[in-house]
Design an enzyme around this catalytic site. Structure first.
Site, mmCIF file in Angstrom:
data_model
loop_
_atom_site.group_PDB
_atom_site.id
_atom_site.type_symbol
_atom_site.label_atom_id
_atom_site.label_comp_id
_atom_site.label_asym_id
_atom_site.label_seq_id
_atom_site.Cartn_x
_atom_site.Cartn_y
_atom_site.Cartn_z
ATOM 1 N N TYR A 159 18.604 -1.266 -16.215
ATOM 2 C CA TYR A 159 19.377 -1.534 -15.199
ATOM 3 C C TYR A 159 20.815 -2.034 -15.308
ATOM 4 C CZ TYR A 159 21.383 -4.617 -11.632
ATOM 5 O OH TYR A 159 22.684 -5.107 -10.977
ATOM 6 N N LYS A 163 24.704 -0.497 -15.048
ATOM 7 C CA LYS A 163 25.482 -0.912 -14.337
ATOM 8 C C LYS A 163 26.667 -1.135 -15.273
ATOM 9 C CE LYS A 163 25.872 -2.186 -10.725
ATOM 10 N NZ LYS A 163 26.492 -1.816 -9.489
HETATM 11 O O1 DAU Z 1 22.517 -11.436 -11.870
HETATM 12 C C1 DAU Z 1 22.519 -10.519 -11.045
HETATM 13 C C2 DAU Z 1 21.368 -9.816 -10.727
HETATM 14 O O2 DAU Z 1 20.159 -10.661 -10.038
HETATM 15 C C3 DAU Z 1 21.562 -8.496 -9.923
HETATM 16 O O3 DAU Z 1 22.435 -7.548 -10.667
HETATM 17 C C4 DAU Z 1 20.016 -7.714 -9.768
HETATM 18 O O4 DAU Z 1 20.387 -6.531 -9.180
HETATM 19 C C5 DAU Z 1 19.189 -8.663 -9.193
HETATM 20 O O5 DAU Z 1 18.043 -8.079 -8.949
HETATM 21 C C6 DAU Z 1 19.042 -9.988 -9.761
HETATM 22 O O6 DAU Z 1 18.313 -9.722 -11.131
HETATM 23 P P1 DAU Z 1 17.236 -10.551 -11.728
HETATM 24 O O7 DAU Z 1 16.433 -9.897 -12.511
HETATM 25 O O8 DAU Z 1 17.641 -12.071 -12.172
HETATM 26 O O9 DAU Z 1 16.531 -10.937 -10.114
HETATM 27 P P2 DAU Z 1 14.806 -11.163 -9.832
HETATM 28 O O10 DAU Z 1 14.974 -11.728 -8.184
HETATM 29 O O11 DAU Z 1 14.192 -9.573 -10.301
HETATM 30 O O12 DAU Z 1 14.416 -12.038 -10.613
HETATM 31 C C7 DAU Z 1 14.998 -13.501 -10.919
HETATM 32 C C8 DAU Z 1 14.241 -14.264 -11.733
HETATM 33 O O13 DAU Z 1 12.918 -14.577 -11.328
HETATM 34 C C9 DAU Z 1 14.144 -13.535 -13.146
HETATM 35 O O14 DAU Z 1 14.176 -14.695 -14.235
HETATM 36 C C10 DAU Z 1 12.617 -12.888 -13.089
HETATM 37 C C11 DAU Z 1 11.921 -13.692 -12.307
HETATM 38 N N1 DAU Z 1 10.877 -13.291 -11.577
HETATM 39 C C12 DAU Z 1 11.211 -12.436 -10.798
HETATM 40 C C13 DAU Z 1 10.059 -11.805 -9.981
HETATM 41 C C14 DAU Z 1 10.235 -10.504 -9.044
HETATM 42 C C15 DAU Z 1 9.671 -14.031 -11.639
HETATM 43 O O15 DAU Z 1 9.542 -15.049 -12.321
HETATM 44 N N2 DAU Z 1 8.594 -13.393 -10.761
HETATM 45 C C16 DAU Z 1 8.856 -12.276 -10.105
HETATM 46 O O16 DAU Z 1 7.777 -11.692 -9.353
#
Ligand code: DAU
Length: 351
Positions: A159, A163
């Protein structure tokens, strides 16, 4: 202004569309091909306004985009259409290459031809704002200073690599063709209409359904959380006042570990809608880590605050409370998504 927004039915794009419609007098063309993560409901509140129009086309479809731009005659393009979920990019990088890299190239190519055909003040005033992520900078250890506009690129997931490639294309179009483009890189957003594959909405919904809350690794990874409406205000300030060739790093100065975030969600839900079975923290489940999991993202937004005369209005506590309340008040939307399958996978529910 006449503003074309790509990805305007997605999470951040729709916040931009709503802010343009409700907070300015600009005209809006929403260019969104409606992938799994887009919803018409996100813009339903503004969709009947004569200042708003939606065309359901892909940024990869150059003839269709060319026609839409020729008809709408934008003064600016805000490019938010993207595949955005890191876990999905690990399972299947192809869509990320196609949309984020090839799609951005297709859009830049058409937009540049449109811009070259403009005259005088309209040509001089035209702007192309590319909305990107802080993940292009790699990740930080606990003692590193936050990312700034000067931080070197070091993407580590399919990803973030896609970007990063799109950011490089946009800057190449500025330097090579003088195309009036610029870039924003932003931290993690959260708020209403966040698709329930991402951490915060997934945890709220799983907690409401009494399902396990899957925390990757030990939950120590840190993210800087920006309320999506604050981000949308920053982006509209950028398209109105930003300078071609510039970069604006946008953050909230609200770093939290994932475990802190999940615990706070549990506490808010326990307060707003107590569970007869007991406090929701009992649902927290540590699961195997994301491959190549970036440890910490955090942005120093000083440059953007100064140049755009902007700052985040929500601290994490205020924004999270609003978000949790929104998911309590808008169950029909996420329950429908929850029932749907996309790409053969059940939405975030297996955890
Ligand atoms: O920093 C900006 C980015 O933030 C954006 O560019 C991305 O599009 C956006 O998805 C986000 O990326 P992350 O990977 O940080 O977001 P996510 O919500 O997937 O995960 C946030 C944190 O939580 C990451 O450390 C992984 C963790 N996580 C995520 C999921 C889905 C968990 O522990 N459990 C989960 O089920």
């Amino acid at each position: 202004m006449r503003v074309a927004v790509t990805g305007g039915c997605g999470f951040i794009g729709s916040a931009v569309v709503r802010h343009l419609m409700e907070g300015t007098s600009h005209q809006v063309l929403n260019v969104d091909c409606m992938t799994y993560a887009a919803s018409e409901e996100t813009v339903a509140a503004v969709a009947s306004d004569p200042r708003y129009r939606h065309v359901r086309i892909s940024i990869n479809d150059q003839p269709a985009v060319e026609k839409a731009l020729a008809e709408f005659q934008p003064d600016a393009i805000m490019h938010l259409a993207a595949e955005s979920h890191v876990d999905r990019s690990i399972e299947g990088p192809g869509a990320f290459i196609q949309t984020n890299i090839v799609g951005t190239y297709c859009l830049l190519d058409v937009a540049r031809r449109y811009w070259m055909g403009l005259d005088g003040a309209k040509k001089a005033g035209f702007r192309f704002l590319h909305i990107s992520t802080d993940e292009v900078f790699g990740h930080l250890s606990p003692e590193d200073p936050p990312f700034t506009e000067e931080t070197a690129y070091d993407p580590r997931s399919p990803y973030s690599a896609s970007k990063a490639a799109s950011d490089h294309l946009v800057r190449a179009w500025y330097h090579t063709y003088g195309f009036p483009a610029f870039v924003t890189n932003t931290t993690n957003n959260y708020g209403p209409w966040h698709f329930p594959e991402k951490l915060i909405p997934l945890m709220i919904i799983n907690a409401l359904e009494g399902k396990p809350l899957p925390v990757y690794g030990k939950g120590e990874n840190l993210r800087d959380w920006l309320f999506v409406e604050d981000h949308a205000r920053a982006l509209v300030r950028a398209v109105e006042h930003g300078r071609p060739g510039e970069t604006y790093a946008i953050g909230a100065r609200q770093p939290r570990s994932n475990l802190e975030v999940v615990r706070r969600i549990c506490a808010l839900l326990d307060e707003l809608e107590p569970d007869p079975a007991g406090p929701r923290e009992r649902l927290i489940t540590f699961v195997s880590d994301r491959p190549g999991h970036d440890f910490r993202y955090e942005i120093d937004p000083s440059h953007a605050e100064r140049c755009l005369d902007w700052e985040a209005e929500h601290d994490f506590e205020t924004g999270l409370r609003r978000t949790v309340q929104w998911y309590l008040d808008n169950r029909a939307w996420w329950q429908r998504l929850r029932r749907q399958r996309y790409d053969g996978r059940r939405l975030g529910a297996e955890a």
